[in-house]
Write a protein that holds these residues in place. Structure first.
Motif, short mmCIF file in Angstrom:
data_model
loop_
_atom_site.label_atom_id
_atom_site.label_comp_id
_atom_site.label_asym_id
_atom_site.label_seq_id
_atom_site.Cartn_x
_atom_site.Cartn_y
_atom_site.Cartn_z
N UNK A 113 0.83 -1.21 0.00
CA UNK A 113 0.00 0.00 0.00
C UNK A 113 0.86 1.26 0.00
N UNK A 114 1.87 1.25 0.84
CA UNK A 114 2.71 2.44 1.03
C UNK A 114 4.18 2.03 0.87
N UNK A 115 4.63 1.91 -0.38
CA UNK A 115 5.99 1.41 -0.61
C UNK A 115 7.04 2.26 0.12
N UNK A 116 7.85 1.57 0.88
CA UNK A 116 8.90 2.24 1.65
C UNK A 116 9.98 1.21 1.92
N UNK A 117 11.21 1.56 1.65
CA UNK A 117 12.32 0.65 1.94
C UNK A 117 12.33 0.31 3.42
N UNK A 118 12.10 1.31 4.26
CA UNK A 118 12.10 1.07 5.70
C UNK A 118 11.01 0.07 6.10
N UNK A 119 9.83 0.20 5.49
CA UNK A 119 8.73 -0.71 5.82
C UNK A 119 9.01 -2.13 5.33
N UNK A 120 9.60 -2.26 4.13
CA UNK A 120 9.97 -3.60 3.64
C UNK A 120 11.06 -4.22 4.50
N UNK A 121 12.05 -3.43 4.91
CA UNK A 121 13.11 -3.95 5.78
C UNK A 121 12.53 -4.37 7.14
N UNK A 122 11.61 -3.58 7.65
CA UNK A 122 10.95 -3.92 8.90
C UNK A 122 10.17 -5.23 8.75
N UNK A 123 9.44 -5.38 7.66
CA UNK A 123 8.65 -6.60 7.42
C UNK A 123 9.56 -7.82 7.37
N UNK A 124 10.66 -7.72 6.66
CA UNK A 124 11.62 -8.83 6.59
C UNK A 124 12.20 -9.12 7.97
N UNK A 125 12.52 -8.08 8.71
CA UNK A 125 13.07 -8.25 10.07
C UNK A 125 12.07 -8.94 10.99
N UNK A 126 10.80 -8.56 10.88
CA UNK A 126 9.77 -9.21 11.70
C UNK A 126 9.68 -10.68 11.35
N UNK A 127 9.72 -11.01 10.07
CA UNK A 127 9.65 -12.42 9.68
C UNK A 127 10.82 -13.21 10.25
N UNK A 128 12.02 -12.66 10.18
CA UNK A 128 13.20 -13.34 10.73
C UNK A 128 13.05 -13.51 12.25
N UNK A 129 12.62 -12.46 12.93
CA UNK A 129 12.45 -12.53 14.38
C UNK A 129 11.38 -13.54 14.76
N UNK A 130 10.27 -13.54 14.05
CA UNK A 130 9.18 -14.49 14.33
C UNK A 130 9.66 -15.92 14.09
N UNK A 131 10.37 -16.14 12.99
CA UNK A 131 10.88 -17.49 12.68
C UNK A 131 11.79 -17.99 13.80
N UNK A 132 12.70 -17.14 14.23
CA UNK A 132 13.61 -17.54 15.32
C UNK A 132 12.84 -17.80 16.61
N UNK A 133 11.85 -16.96 16.91
CA UNK A 133 11.05 -17.13 18.12
C UNK A 133 10.28 -18.45 18.07
N UNK A 134 9.67 -18.75 16.93
CA UNK A 134 8.90 -19.99 16.79
C UNK A 134 9.80 -21.20 16.99
N UNK A 135 10.95 -21.19 16.35
CA UNK A 135 11.85 -22.35 16.40
C UNK A 135 12.51 -22.51 17.76
N UNK A 136 12.93 -21.41 18.37
CA UNK A 136 13.69 -21.51 19.62
C UNK A 136 12.84 -21.47 20.89
N UNK A 137 11.63 -20.90 20.79
CA UNK A 137 10.81 -20.77 22.01
C UNK A 137 9.48 -21.51 21.91
#
Length: 161
Positions: A113-137
């Motif tokens: 909806x609102x293209x932004x490099x910062x928002x895409x980087x944030x989205x990718x970071x959230x996915x990485x953090x969620x993946x690590x949280x799911x696997x490790x916790x």
């Protein structure tokens, strides 16, 4: 399925506002608040409509999962107040983590909806953090709490989609 108590409803509302509310609402808004004002002052283009559709799909998935956690799991989305029962019906028949899939769709919809490099980087970071949280916790806790039932579920259903 036990009826949902008012206490459980309030806890779910609180944790929904606190966790996905901040992750998918407050932080993305803070990243793109100046662009959002410009976008809303002009007619929408195809990408804004596409972003809204992706976002709505994510919202529907997220709320479906929150309702399942309350009604079937007798708990909340928060690791601090987890479900008492293993939830494996509804969207959980297709993904062990549809709630996170919903959150990611919300973020992807916002980034479309609102293209932004910062928002895409944030989205990718959230996915990485969620993946690590799911696997490790989350997965180790679920194995500990639900034992063979969870192991059998893992053999039948994929982690994401």
């Amino acid at each position: 399925m036990k009826p949902v108590t008012s206490s459980l409803l309030l806890r779910n509302l609180f944790f929904t506002l606190l966790q996905p509310g901040i992750v998918t609402g407050l932080i993305p808004y803070l990243l793109v608040r100046n662009k959002v004002k410009i976008l809303f002052s002009n007619p929408f283009e195809f990408q804004q409509y596409l972003g809204v559709l992706i976002w709505l799909l994510g919202i529907i998935i997220l709320f479906h999962c929150i309702i399942r956690f309350a009604t079937e799991g007798q708990g909340t989305i928060s690791p601090a107040d987890p479900t008492k029962r293993l939830v494996i019906k509804g969207l959980y028949r297709f993904s062990r983590n549809p709630m996170y899939v919903g959150v990611m769709l919300i973020l992807i919809g916002e980034a479309v909806f609102c293209p932004s490099v910062a928002l895409w980087l944030y989205t990718i970071s959230v996915f990485i953090a969620v993946s690590l949280f799911v696997i490790t916790h989350e997965e180790p806790r679920l194995r500990n709490d639900f034992g063979e039932d969870y192991e059998a579920y893992c053999r039948r259903v994929r982690r994401w989609i």
